[in-house]
Design a protein around this motif. Structure first.
Motif, PDB file in Angstrom:
ATOM      1  N   GLU A  91       0.810  -1.220   0.000  1.00 14.52           N
ATOM      2  CA  GLU A  91       0.000   0.000   0.000  1.00 14.52           C
ATOM      3  C   GLU A  91       0.847   1.277   0.000  1.00 14.52           C
ATOM      4  N   GLY A  92       2.179   1.131  -0.001  1.00 12.78           N
ATOM      5  CA  GLY A  92       3.058   2.289  -0.083  1.00 12.78           C
ATOM      6  C   GLY A  92       3.311   3.013   1.233  1.00 12.78           C
ATOM      7  N   HIS A  93       3.011   2.384   2.363  1.00 18.93           N
ATOM      8  CA  HIS A  93       3.212   3.017   3.673  1.00 18.93           C
ATOM      9  C   HIS A  93       4.579   2.695   4.274  1.00 18.93           C
ATOM     10  N   TRP A  94       5.187   1.604   3.859  1.00 26.46           N
ATOM     11  CA  TRP A  94       6.434   1.111   4.444  1.00 26.46           C
ATOM     12  C   TRP A  94       7.605   2.025   4.107  1.00 26.46           C
ATOM     13  N   VAL A  95       8.369   2.416   5.120  1.00 30.58           N
ATOM     14  CA  VAL A  95       9.647   3.091   4.928  1.00 30.58           C
ATOM     15  C   VAL A  95      10.748   2.261   5.573  1.00 30.58           C
ATOM     16  N   PHE A  96      10.517   1.846   6.823  1.00 33.39           N
ATOM     17  CA  PHE A  96      11.527   1.099   7.574  1.00 33.39           C
ATOM     18  C   PHE A  96      10.855   0.447   8.773  1.00 33.39           C
ATOM     19  N   ALA A  97      11.422  -0.660   9.231  1.00 31.80           N
ATOM     20  CA  ALA A  97      10.970  -1.285  10.476  1.00 31.80           C
ATOM     21  C   ALA A  97      12.114  -2.085  11.064  1.00 31.80           C
ATOM     22  N   GLY A  98      12.092  -2.240  12.367  1.00 30.85           N
ATOM     23  CA  GLY A  98      13.091  -3.061  13.026  1.00 30.85           C
ATOM     24  C   GLY A  98      12.726  -3.322  14.472  1.00 30.85           C
ATOM     25  N   GLY A  99      13.026  -4.521  14.913  1.00 32.10           N
ATOM     26  CA  GLY A  99      12.872  -4.865  16.318  1.00 32.10           C
ATOM     27  C   GLY A  99      14.149  -4.516  17.059  1.00 32.10           C
ATOM     28  N   LEU A 100      14.030  -4.319  18.353  1.00 32.13           N
ATOM     29  CA  LEU A 100      15.180  -3.935  19.173  1.00 32.13           C
ATOM     30  C   LEU A 100      15.502  -5.006  20.200  1.00 32.13           C
ATOM     31  N   ALA A 101      16.788  -5.120  20.536  1.00 29.65           N
ATOM     32  CA  ALA A 101      17.223  -6.025  21.597  1.00 29.65           C
ATOM     33  C   ALA A 101      16.643  -5.543  22.928  1.00 29.65           C
ATOM     34  N   ASP A 102      16.675  -6.398  23.916  1.00 30.89           N
ATOM     35  CA  ASP A 102      16.196  -6.057  25.252  1.00 30.89           C
ATOM     36  C   ASP A 102      16.957  -4.849  25.797  1.00 30.89           C
ATOM     37  N   THR A 103      16.350  -4.138  26.707  1.00 29.14           N
ATOM     38  CA  THR A 103      16.978  -2.942  27.282  1.00 29.14           C
ATOM     39  C   THR A 103      18.275  -3.250  28.011  1.00 29.14           C
ATOM     40  N   ASP A 104      18.476  -4.493  28.418  1.00 33.56           N
ATOM     41  CA  ASP A 104      19.738  -4.875  29.066  1.00 33.56           C
ATOM     42  C   ASP A 104      20.930  -4.696  28.125  1.00 33.56           C
TER      43      ASP A 104
END
Length: 107
Positions: free
Chosen positions: A33-46
């Protein structure tokens, strides 16, 4: 307009861990649909390190910049024509990933 979409998890009440297939399908739709620019999951706050180089020497601190039961677990950057579209997508994203979502426009 671009929006930072933050995925917020909770150490006391974490979201489901089996959501990856649904998240992947949602991401495919965002791309189509043309909404995607970037995505990513993050490691735990530790795994976080905070750097403060505002003084004479840089200070490195282990851990997140703020201690909280809620934390940033991942991000999307979306392109949407207006805030209403971004909020509609964010409501779907919250359901899909089983976590709270924060939406903030880029300036």
């Amino acid at each position: 307009m671009r929006y930072l979409v933050s995925v917020i998890d909770d150490k006391d009440n974490p979201g489901s861990t089996d959501r990856q297939p649904a998240i992947s399908a949602f991401n495919e739709r965002l791309i189509a649909e043309g909404h995607w620019v970037f995505a990513g999951g993050l490691a735990d706050t530790d795994a976080a390190t905070v750097i403060d180089n505002r003084g004479e020497q840089a200070v490195f601190s282990d851990g997140p910049f703020v201690e909280s039961k809620e934390y940033l677990a991942g991000v999307w950057v979306w392109e949407a024509p207006d805030l209403d579209v971004a909020l509609k997508l964010a409501a779907e994203a919250s359901k899909v990933c089983d976590r709270k979502i924060e939406v903030r426009p880029f300036l």
